[in-house]
Design a protein around this motif. Sequence first.
Motif, short mmCIF file in Angstrom:
data_model
loop_
_atom_site.label_atom_id
_atom_site.label_comp_id
_atom_site.label_asym_id
_atom_site.label_seq_id
_atom_site.Cartn_x
_atom_site.Cartn_y
_atom_site.Cartn_z
N THR A 137 34.07 65.20 13.23
CA THR A 137 33.06 64.49 12.44
C THR A 137 32.14 63.71 13.37
OG1 THR A 137 34.60 64.25 10.61
CG2 THR A 137 32.71 62.78 10.61
N THR A 138 30.84 63.71 13.07
CA THR A 138 29.86 62.89 13.78
C THR A 138 29.39 61.80 12.83
OG1 THR A 138 29.15 64.78 15.12
CG2 THR A 138 27.66 62.89 15.00
N VAL A 139 29.49 60.54 13.27
CA VAL A 139 29.16 59.39 12.44
C VAL A 139 27.98 58.67 13.09
CG1 VAL A 139 30.07 57.31 11.35
CG2 VAL A 139 31.63 59.20 11.89
N THR A 140 26.82 58.65 12.43
CA THR A 140 25.60 58.08 13.02
C THR A 140 24.85 57.21 12.02
OG1 THR A 140 24.19 59.93 12.35
CG2 THR A 140 25.28 60.13 14.47
N PHE A 146 36.01 56.10 6.56
CA PHE A 146 37.20 55.30 6.30
C PHE A 146 38.40 56.23 6.28
CE2 PHE A 146 34.46 52.21 3.64
CZ PHE A 146 34.04 51.55 4.78
N VAL A 147 39.40 55.91 7.10
CA VAL A 147 40.61 56.73 7.18
C VAL A 147 41.77 55.88 6.68
CG1 VAL A 147 42.07 58.12 8.67
CG2 VAL A 147 39.63 57.89 9.19
N PHE A 148 42.39 56.33 5.61
CA PHE A 148 43.47 55.57 4.99
C PHE A 148 44.82 55.99 5.57
CE2 PHE A 148 39.90 55.55 2.10
CZ PHE A 148 39.77 54.18 1.85
N ASN A 149 45.83 55.18 5.32
CA ASN A 149 47.16 55.43 5.83
C ASN A 149 47.61 56.86 5.51
OD1 ASN A 149 49.62 54.80 7.04
ND2 ASN A 149 50.53 54.17 5.11
N GLY A 150 47.97 57.61 6.55
CA GLY A 150 48.40 59.00 6.38
C GLY A 150 47.28 60.01 6.51
N GLY A 151 46.03 59.56 6.55
CA GLY A 151 44.90 60.45 6.81
C GLY A 151 44.72 60.61 8.30
N THR A 152 44.18 61.73 8.75
CA THR A 152 44.01 61.95 10.20
C THR A 152 42.59 62.37 10.54
OG1 THR A 152 44.72 64.26 10.07
CG2 THR A 152 46.41 62.62 10.55
N THR A 153 42.16 61.98 11.73
CA THR A 153 40.89 62.43 12.28
C THR A 153 41.14 62.98 13.68
OG1 THR A 153 40.35 60.28 13.23
CG2 THR A 153 39.57 60.72 10.99
N THR A 154 40.39 63.99 14.04
CA THR A 154 40.47 64.59 15.36
C THR A 154 39.05 64.77 15.88
OG1 THR A 154 42.44 65.81 14.67
CG2 THR A 154 41.38 66.53 16.69
N GLU A 155 38.79 64.30 17.09
CA GLU A 155 37.50 64.48 17.75
C GLU A 155 36.34 63.90 16.96
OE1 GLU A 155 36.98 68.58 18.87
OE2 GLU A 155 38.89 68.65 19.89
N THR A 156 36.51 62.69 16.43
CA THR A 156 35.40 62.00 15.75
C THR A 156 34.47 61.41 16.81
OG1 THR A 156 36.73 61.46 13.82
CG2 THR A 156 34.79 60.11 14.19
N LEU A 157 33.17 61.66 16.64
CA LEU A 157 32.16 61.10 17.53
C LEU A 157 31.41 60.03 16.75
CD1 LEU A 157 30.42 61.07 20.12
CD2 LEU A 157 29.01 62.85 19.04
N VAL A 158 31.47 58.79 17.24
CA VAL A 158 30.82 57.66 16.58
C VAL A 158 29.69 57.18 17.47
CG1 VAL A 158 31.14 55.37 15.58
CG2 VAL A 158 33.02 57.03 15.53
N SER A 159 28.45 57.20 16.95
CA SER A 159 27.31 56.71 17.73
C SER A 159 27.32 55.19 17.73
CB SER A 159 26.00 57.23 17.14
OG SER A 159 25.68 56.50 15.97
N ALA A 160 26.37 54.59 18.45
CA ALA A 160 26.30 53.14 18.56
C ALA A 160 26.14 52.46 17.20
CB ALA A 160 25.15 52.75 19.48
N THR A 161 25.58 53.14 16.24
CA THR A 161 25.36 52.52 14.93
C THR A 161 26.29 53.07 13.85
OG1 THR A 161 23.62 54.12 14.41
CG2 THR A 161 22.93 52.04 15.41
#
Length: 170
Positions: A137-140, A146-161
């Motif tokens: 996921t790319t977050v810009t 929002f990742v809740f208990n038991g949810g997973t993310t892999t290779e998330t890219l978060v920009s400065a904003t």
Amino acid sequence: RAARVAILSGAFISNATVSSGGTLEVFNGSAGGATGVLTILPGAIVEIGSATEFDSFTVSSGTLLEVLSSGLEVSATVLSGGSEIVFGVGIASGTIVSSGGQVTLSSGGESISARLVGGTSGFGNELVSSGGSAISTTVTSGARQFVFNGGTTTETLVSATGFTSNTSAV
């Protein structure tokens, strides 16, 4: 009583409108049977079912797109006020989520290469519930994951904003 229209394998739909309270169900590989203009009005629901791929769909304000078990959504755009829910063994791939739009990954639901391209404080554009998974996921631009208990993310890219919260990232 709300209207429900089911498009099954081998069936075609052309130039249809689904009004508020109506549901369009697309199952068993029948998405290729949609031709012409498919208009989904606010308050309507579109369900993508087993063995069905739905491409380049726009989820507008007040509209709900549900990706059910073994359904595949490819390159949808979720606009402000629009919602998409990906259920167990459903997949959303290449989804673009605008400010005010929201994708929820329930248990077993998976998102691949989503782009969250705008957001506001306190509003989650992508919600990864327990058992849900977000990959690449790319977050810009103020968007929020929002990742809740038991949810997973892999290779998330978060920009400065961009912003991600409570991540159990791999």
